[in-house]
Every structure is written in C-alpha cells, then in structure tokens.
Design a protein around this motif. Structure first.
Motif, PDB file in Angstrom:
ATOM      1  N   UNK A 143       3.575  70.462  18.940  1.00  0.00           N
ATOM      2  CA  UNK A 143       3.575  69.195  19.675  1.00  0.00           C
ATOM      3  C   UNK A 143       3.116  69.436  21.128  1.00  0.00           C
ATOM      4  N   UNK A 144       2.270  68.543  21.680  1.00  0.00           N
ATOM      5  CA  UNK A 144       1.809  68.716  23.054  1.00  0.00           C
ATOM      6  C   UNK A 144       2.953  68.811  24.073  1.00  0.00           C
ATOM      7  N   UNK A 145       4.057  68.101  23.794  1.00  0.00           N
ATOM      8  CA  UNK A 145       5.206  68.179  24.691  1.00  0.00           C
ATOM      9  C   UNK A 145       5.779  69.595  24.737  1.00  0.00           C
ATOM     10  N   UNK A 146       5.738  70.286  23.614  1.00  0.00           N
ATOM     11  CA  UNK A 146       6.224  71.677  23.591  1.00  0.00           C
ATOM     12  C   UNK A 146       5.283  72.589  24.371  1.00  0.00           C
ATOM     13  N   UNK A 147       3.964  72.353  24.235  1.00  0.00           N
ATOM     14  CA  UNK A 147       3.021  73.147  25.028  1.00  0.00           C
ATOM     15  C   UNK A 147       3.291  72.936  26.523  1.00  0.00           C
ATOM     16  N   UNK A 148       3.441  71.681  26.923  1.00  0.00           N
ATOM     17  CA  UNK A 148       3.685  71.369  28.334  1.00  0.00           C
ATOM     18  C   UNK A 148       5.007  71.973  28.807  1.00  0.00           C
ATOM     19  N   UNK A 149       6.022  71.879  27.962  1.00  0.00           N
ATOM     20  CA  UNK A 149       7.323  72.462  28.321  1.00  0.00           C
ATOM     21  C   UNK A 149       7.231  73.975  28.465  1.00  0.00           C
ATOM     22  N   UNK A 150       6.479  74.609  27.582  1.00  0.00           N
ATOM     23  CA  UNK A 150       6.291  76.063  27.664  1.00  0.00           C
ATOM     24  C   UNK A 150       5.619  76.483  28.956  1.00  0.00           C
ATOM     25  N   UNK A 151       4.604  75.720  29.350  1.00  0.00           N
ATOM     26  CA  UNK A 151       3.904  76.033  30.597  1.00  0.00           C
ATOM     27  C   UNK A 151       4.831  75.818  31.793  1.00  0.00           C
ATOM     28  N   UNK A 152       5.630  74.775  31.755  1.00  0.00           N
ATOM     29  CA  UNK A 152       6.587  74.548  32.845  1.00  0.00           C
ATOM     30  C   UNK A 152       7.612  75.681  32.934  1.00  0.00           C
ATOM     31  N   UNK A 153       8.014  76.205  31.792  1.00  0.00           N
ATOM     32  CA  UNK A 153       8.938  77.346  31.786  1.00  0.00           C
ATOM     33  C   UNK A 153       8.268  78.562  32.425  1.00  0.00           C
ATOM     34  N   UNK A 154       6.981  78.779  32.100  1.00  0.00           N
ATOM     35  CA  UNK A 154       6.249  79.895  32.707  1.00  0.00           C
ATOM     36  C   UNK A 154       6.187  79.709  34.228  1.00  0.00           C
ATOM     37  N   UNK A 155       5.906  78.488  34.688  1.00  0.00           N
ATOM     38  CA  UNK A 155       5.901  78.206  36.130  1.00  0.00           C
ATOM     39  C   UNK A 155       7.267  78.501  36.743  1.00  0.00           C
ATOM     40  N   UNK A 156       8.322  78.041  36.099  1.00  0.00           N
ATOM     41  CA  UNK A 156       9.670  78.226  36.646  1.00  0.00           C
ATOM     42  C   UNK A 156      10.049  79.698  36.713  1.00  0.00           C
ATOM     43  N   UNK A 157       9.788  80.432  35.643  1.00  0.00           N
ATOM     44  CA  UNK A 157      10.129  81.861  35.614  1.00  0.00           C
ATOM     45  C   UNK A 157       9.294  82.622  36.649  1.00  0.00           C
ATOM     46  N   UNK A 158       8.025  82.287  36.759  1.00  0.00           N
ATOM     47  CA  UNK A 158       7.159  82.949  37.738  1.00  0.00           C
ATOM     48  C   UNK A 158       7.628  82.680  39.165  1.00  0.00           C
ATOM     49  N   UNK A 159       7.985  81.445  39.437  1.00  0.00           N
ATOM     50  CA  UNK A 159       8.464  81.089  40.770  1.00  0.00           C
ATOM     51  C   UNK A 159       9.767  81.810  41.075  1.00  0.00           C
ATOM     52  N   UNK A 160      10.661  81.845  40.118  1.00  0.00           N
ATOM     53  CA  UNK A 160      11.923  82.555  40.312  1.00  0.00           C
ATOM     54  C   UNK A 160      11.677  84.036  40.568  1.00  0.00           C
ATOM     55  N   UNK A 161      10.778  84.628  39.791  1.00  0.00           N
ATOM     56  CA  UNK A 161      10.435  86.034  39.996  1.00  0.00           C
ATOM     57  C   UNK A 161       9.875  86.251  41.400  1.00  0.00           C
ATOM     58  N   UNK A 162       8.963  85.378  41.811  1.00  0.00           N
ATOM     59  CA  UNK A 162       8.336  85.518  43.121  1.00  0.00           C
ATOM     60  C   UNK A 162       9.369  85.424  44.237  1.00  0.00           C
ATOM     61  N   UNK A 163      10.341  84.537  44.097  1.00  0.00           N
ATOM     62  CA  UNK A 163      11.356  84.370  45.130  1.00  0.00           C
ATOM     63  C   UNK A 163      12.390  85.485  45.142  1.00  0.00           C
ATOM     64  N   UNK A 164      12.763  85.973  43.965  1.00  0.00           N
ATOM     65  CA  UNK A 164      13.858  86.941  43.890  1.00  0.00           C
ATOM     66  C   UNK A 164      13.401  88.387  43.936  1.00  0.00           C
ATOM     67  N   UNK A 165      12.151  88.623  43.591  1.00  0.00           N
ATOM     68  CA  UNK A 165      11.675  90.010  43.573  1.00  0.00           C
ATOM     69  C   UNK A 165      11.637  90.544  44.992  1.00  0.00           C
ATOM     70  N   UNK A 166      11.901  91.821  45.105  1.00  0.00           N
ATOM     71  CA  UNK A 166      11.752  92.448  46.418  1.00  0.00           C
ATOM     72  C   UNK A 166      10.300  92.279  46.829  1.00  0.00           C
TER      73      UNK A 166
END
Length: 192
Positions: A143-166
C-alpha cells in the motif's frame, strides 16, 4: 575575537582547506560537556588520526603540535571559532564554530552531506509512493501509505541518529545544543 559578520563560503573553504584544522574542529566538537582541551592532547589526537594508529609516531606528534601552535590554532582563533591561550596551551571551541562545521557536514565514506542524504531519501520515497499508486508490479503489492510511512520512519531514525550521535566527522550533535544552553545560561546570569 567574536564574529560580527556572517561567514562567507570562500573563507570557510579557505579555513577548511587544511586537514589538520578540520581534524582539530572534529576533535574539539566531539567532546560534549568538555569544550576545553590542552594543546598536547589535541595534537596527539590529530596526529593519531593522520597516522591511523595510536599513539602516533613521535616525529608526527611534534610536527602536529608545532603546526597547531604556530599556525592553525591562531588562525582559527583570529576568525573567532576557537579561543586559544598560547601561554597556557589550552583551546576552547566557541559556539561560532558551528558556522564552519556545517561546511564539514558529511556522512560516511561517500562524502554526502546530510542535506544530500535527506533529499535522496525523499526522492526515493516519492518514487516508491508514485510507483505503488501507478500499480507497477512489484510496488503495487504494498500500500502507498506503507511506503510513505516507511520513508517517514527512515527520516525519523536518521534525524535521531544525527542528533544523538557524537559529532564525529563533522556532524553536529547534542554538544552544540549543550554549548548554546551554557552560553544562554551565562548571559542570563550576567544580567541579574
């Protein structure tokens, strides 16, 4: 010195044209809660990065120490990115260094900036959603909603990594937030 004018791209590239200055900023910004560092320790870390081994050979450590003391730290201090006490041999990273470090904002061995990475993720996500909506064979199974949700999860995890990583390799992390809060606290206490 404090910076009054915004940093020009040409000045940033000139300052970052030397690997030792770049590594100096990386080392200083990778120490959350400890913005001050002795020149000897800084030079040992920079030399270890250059040599790829710890401890670095003594001649390299001496060369890095002298270059930092005589050239690189005074230049960064003159431009207001660090405070260097040549007598006490102590270096303090300044909040203004953020301006310079954003030019070093690379991600991984590919040399992508975080901006390029996020644009790439966005374009891939858009293509996945459009392909699912167009009912292209493998993509229509999801479902396209699942694709969009997956990409949003990638954005969220990447942002969290960028903020929390040394902030290694020039990435800006929580260290700068801490430095901003410390600076704000100092200003507020100074007004009382």
């Amino acid at each position: 010195m404090t910076r009054d004018a915004p940093l020009r791209a040409t000045d940033a590239h000139h300052l970052l044209s030397n690997a030792r200055r770049c590594e100096t900023l990386r080392v200083l910004s990778s120490r959350p809660g400890e913005p001050s560092l002795e020149l000897r320790e800084l030079s040992e870390r920079v030399a270890a990065t250059e040599a790829g081994e710890t401890p670095a050979p003594r001649p390299l450590r001496r060369s890095v120490y002298n270059a930092l003391h005589q050239t690189h730290l005074p230049k960064l201090d003159e431009h207001g990115f660090v405070s260097y006490d040549a007598v006490r041999k102590r270096v303090v990273v300044r909040a203004e260094a953020r301006e310079l470090i954003r030019y070093m904002d690379t991600l991984g061995p590919a040399g992508l900036t975080w901006g390029e990475y996020y644009r790439g993720v966005g374009i891939v996500g858009l293509c996945l959603v459009v392909a699912a909506l167009a009912a292209l064979p493998p993509f229509a199974l999801v479902d396209p909603l699942l694709w969009a949700s997956g990409v949003l999860v990638v954005f969220a995890v990447s942002t969290l990594y960028q903020l929390l990583a040394a902030p290694v390799g020039g990435r800006v992390g929580l260290f700068w937030l801490w430095l901003d809060l410390r600076e704000l606290h100092g200003r507020l206490n100074g007004r009382r």
